[in-house]
Design an enzyme around this catalytic site. Structure first.
Site, PDB file in Angstrom:
ATOM      1  N   CYS A  58       0.835  -1.214   0.000  1.00 23.80           N
ATOM      2  CA  CYS A  58       0.000   0.000   0.000  1.00 23.80           C
ATOM      3  C   CYS A  58       0.861   1.252   0.000  1.00 23.80           C
ATOM      4  CB  CYS A  58      -0.961  -0.018   1.191  1.00 23.80           C
ATOM      5  SG  CYS A  58      -2.247  -1.271   1.015  1.00 23.80           S
ATOM      6  N   CYS A 156      -5.656  -5.194   4.739  1.00 25.02           N
ATOM      7  CA  CYS A 156      -5.238  -5.704   6.055  1.00 25.02           C
ATOM      8  C   CYS A 156      -5.585  -4.724   7.174  1.00 25.02           C
ATOM      9  CB  CYS A 156      -3.731  -5.980   6.050  1.00 25.02           C
ATOM     10  SG  CYS A 156      -3.238  -7.162   4.790  1.00 25.02           S
ATOM     11  N   CYS A 192      -6.325  -4.250  -2.162  1.00 25.86           N
ATOM     12  CA  CYS A 192      -5.085  -5.019  -2.016  1.00 25.86           C
ATOM     13  C   CYS A 192      -4.263  -4.855  -3.295  1.00 25.86           C
ATOM     14  CB  CYS A 192      -5.408  -6.488  -1.758  1.00 25.86           C
ATOM     15  SG  CYS A 192      -3.992  -7.490  -1.315  1.00 25.86           S
ATOM     16  N   HIS A 229     -19.503  -5.088 -10.611  1.00 23.73           N
ATOM     17  CA  HIS A 229     -20.380  -5.750 -11.585  1.00 23.73           C
ATOM     18  C   HIS A 229     -21.277  -4.739 -12.303  1.00 23.73           C
ATOM     19  CE1 HIS A 229     -22.811  -9.029 -13.226  1.00 23.73           C
ATOM     20  NE2 HIS A 229     -23.895  -8.423 -12.775  1.00 23.73           N
ATOM     21  N   CYS A 232     -19.189  -2.944 -14.887  1.00 23.46           N
ATOM     22  CA  CYS A 232     -18.206  -3.750 -15.636  1.00 23.46           C
ATOM     23  C   CYS A 232     -18.498  -3.731 -17.146  1.00 23.46           C
ATOM     24  CB  CYS A 232     -18.250  -5.195 -15.139  1.00 23.46           C
ATOM     25  SG  CYS A 232     -17.095  -6.279 -15.999  1.00 23.46           S
ATOM     26  N   CYS A 256     -17.789 -12.845 -19.767  1.00 24.23           N
ATOM     27  CA  CYS A 256     -17.896 -12.645 -18.320  1.00 24.23           C
ATOM     28  C   CYS A 256     -17.121 -13.719 -17.542  1.00 24.23           C
ATOM     29  CB  CYS A 256     -19.373 -12.693 -17.928  1.00 24.23           C
ATOM     30  SG  CYS A 256     -19.643 -12.728 -16.163  1.00 24.23           S
ATOM     31  N   CYS A 262     -15.161 -14.716 -10.490  1.00 29.04           N
ATOM     32  CA  CYS A 262     -15.255 -13.257 -10.333  1.00 29.04           C
ATOM     33  C   CYS A 262     -16.223 -12.896  -9.194  1.00 29.04           C
ATOM     34  CB  CYS A 262     -15.713 -12.613 -11.633  1.00 29.04           C
ATOM     35  SG  CYS A 262     -15.687 -10.816 -11.508  1.00 29.04           S
ATOM     36  N   CYS A 271     -13.219   0.580  -9.618  1.00 28.71           N
ATOM     37  CA  CYS A 271     -12.159   0.087 -10.519  1.00 28.71           C
ATOM     38  C   CYS A 271     -12.554   0.114 -12.003  1.00 28.71           C
ATOM     39  CB  CYS A 271     -11.732  -1.326 -10.124  1.00 28.71           C
ATOM     40  SG  CYS A 271     -11.011  -1.420  -8.489  1.00 28.71           S
ATOM     41  N   CYS A 283      -7.998  -5.269 -13.252  1.00 33.95           N
ATOM     42  CA  CYS A 283      -8.008  -6.730 -13.126  1.00 33.95           C
ATOM     43  C   CYS A 283      -8.771  -7.400 -14.271  1.00 33.95           C
ATOM     44  CB  CYS A 283      -8.616  -7.132 -11.788  1.00 33.95           C
ATOM     45  SG  CYS A 283      -7.752  -6.417 -10.377  1.00 33.95           S
ATOM     46  N   CYS A 290     -12.267 -10.370 -10.576  1.00 29.37           N
ATOM     47  CA  CYS A 290     -12.207  -9.525  -9.384  1.00 29.37           C
ATOM     48  C   CYS A 290     -12.229 -10.436  -8.159  1.00 29.37           C
ATOM     49  CB  CYS A 290     -13.412  -8.572  -9.355  1.00 29.37           C
ATOM     50  SG  CYS A 290     -13.571  -7.677  -7.806  1.00 29.37           S
TER      51      CYS A 290
HETATM   52  S1  SF4 Z   1     -16.650 -10.211 -15.228  1.00 31.94           S
HETATM   53 FE1  SF4 Z   1     -17.305 -10.122 -13.064  1.00 31.94          FE
HETATM   54  S2  SF4 Z   1     -17.885  -8.006 -12.710  1.00 31.94           S
HETATM   55 FE2  SF4 Z   1     -17.773  -8.296 -14.951  1.00 31.94          FE
HETATM   56  S3  SF4 Z   1     -19.869  -8.850 -15.539  1.00 31.94           S
HETATM   57 FE3  SF4 Z   1     -18.822 -10.777 -15.143  1.00 31.94          FE
HETATM   58  S4  SF4 Z   1     -19.270 -11.251 -12.971  1.00 31.94           S
HETATM   59 FE4  SF4 Z   1     -19.748  -9.091 -13.311  1.00 31.94          FE
HETATM   60  S1  SF4 Z   2     -11.261  -5.182  -9.674  1.00 30.01           S
HETATM   61 FE1  SF4 Z   2     -11.756  -6.193  -7.721  1.00 30.01          FE
HETATM   62  S2  SF4 Z   2      -9.875  -7.342  -7.146  1.00 30.01           S
HETATM   63 FE2  SF4 Z   2      -9.311  -5.823  -8.746  1.00 30.01          FE
HETATM   64  S3  SF4 Z   2      -8.595  -4.063  -7.549  1.00 30.01           S
HETATM   65 FE3  SF4 Z   2     -10.781  -3.712  -8.030  1.00 30.01          FE
HETATM   66  S4  SF4 Z   2     -11.893  -4.510  -6.236  1.00 30.01           S
HETATM   67 FE4  SF4 Z   2      -9.799  -5.326  -6.123  1.00 30.01          FE
END
Ligand code: SF4
Ligand code: SF4
Length: 311
Positions: A58, A156, A192, A229, A232, A256, A262, A271, A283, A290
């Site tokens: 971090c 953490c 993280c 989600h 996304c 997906c 995920c 994100c 990610c 995720c």
């Molecule tokens: S990859 Fe993950 S966040 Fe993206 S639509 Fe699929 S389940 Fe949802």
């Molecule tokens: S997409 Fe999910 S695993 Fe990746 S940094 Fe964002 S919250 Fe964390």
């Protein structure tokens, strides 16, 4: 050194500084709230940064994540770091040993600082983590009592993270504030690692407008108000039933990742909108599901990371 001296040493005019901070505010999603007098408002708040059980990721993320495209040019965060007075930070401070511990004692005596905590604190037994001959739990309690506000950074320090299921039973800041009945404003910035934008944006918000609006897990709604989600770019595949099962099939490349484990549907963070590494990628953009790193149940409650959970 006052802000004016810092700017002079860096050969930056105050007008240029305000322009730079305005650009940073846009990147941090703070344009709406940043007052024009931010440069005056950000005059040297003291910061004490404690390290618990962690990997220092971090600190790495915060210190390097917002570096500008040209390393030889100052960026707004460089300047903000110059005007925040870091009283104690084991990784970046020049002092070591007794001199460093004395600096910490003095800072705690003076009080009124922003206390940043990175890493969990062992709850199983104080002997799991001693720094300067003292259990971290005792140092944290002393530092928390005299802090103006507390920022827990990373998975953490917020909720225990990777250390929670270990023999040390690592726990986050809130657990110990409740244990010792310490009533201080706490802002949780999980992840993280923590994203640099979350850290700097929250610090700027705190300095100019106070504690931002928080959700029930004490995370700023500004950054943790929506699920991964819901924003996304692969959600239309989810809605239409196209899921990735075979990493090697090019046709499934951007489907997906639900069946690959995920956890985006239970994870709150921005994100998908702000991305990582100065907007380079994130990610799911690199086909990694995720893992829910901003959630209180991360890691034990959301593993296995690359498989759909049975429940
Ligand atoms: S990859 Fe993950 S966040 Fe993206 S639509 Fe699929 S389940 Fe949802
Ligand atoms: S997409 Fe999910 S695993 Fe990746 S940094 Fe964002 S919250 Fe964390």
């Amino acid at each position: 050194m006052e802000l004016g001296d810092v700017l002079k040493a860096r050969m930056i005019t105050r007008r240029d500084f305000i322009k730079m901070v305005t650009a940073a505010a846009a990147a941090l999603g703070l344009s709406e709230i940043l007052p024009p007098n931010f440069a005056q408002a950000a005059a040297k708040p003291p910061v004490v940064w404690l390290h618990g059980q962690e990997c220092t990721g971090c600190s790495e993320s915060v210190l390097s994540g917002l570096a500008g495209p040209c390393w030889d040019q100052p960026n707004p965060v460089d300047v903000i770091l110059d005007v925040v007075e870091i009283k104690y930070h084991e990784t970046i401070m020049a002092a070591a040993g007794e001199v460093a511990e004395h600096a910490l004692e003095e800072a705690i005596k003076q009080g009124g600082y922003v206390l940043v905590v990175e890493g969990s604190i062992p709850a199983a037994d104080k002997r799991f983590l001693y720094v300067g001959g003292k259990p971290l739990e005792a140092t944290f309690v002393d530092a928390a009592k005299n802090a103006a506000a507390i920022l827990a950074v990373g998975a953490c320090a917020t909720y225990g993270g990777i250390n929670r299921p270990t023999p040390s039973k690592g726990r986050g800041v809130d657990y110990f504030l409740q244990k010792y009945k310490i009533n201080k404003p706490l802002i949780n910035l999980p992840g993280c690692p923590v994203r640099p934008e979350w850290f700097f944006g929250t610090v700027i918000h705190y300095l100019t407008k106070g504690v931002p609006q928080l959700d029930r897990f004490k995370r700023p709604v500004l950054y943790f108000g929506k699920t991964v989600h819901s924003e996304c770019p692969r959600k239309h595949h989810y809605d239409e039933g196209r899921f990735l099962f075979d990493w090697n099939d090019p046709k499934q490349a951007d489907y997906c990742l639900f069946f690959k484990g995920c956890k985006g549907y239970v994870t709150f963070s921005d994100c998908p909108n702000l991305l990582w590494n100065d907007g380079a990628n994130w990610c799911i953009g690199v086909n990694a599901p995720c893992s829910g790193c901003t959630e209180p149940s991360f890691y034990p409650g959301l593993s296995p990371l690359f498989k759909l959970r049975e429940d």
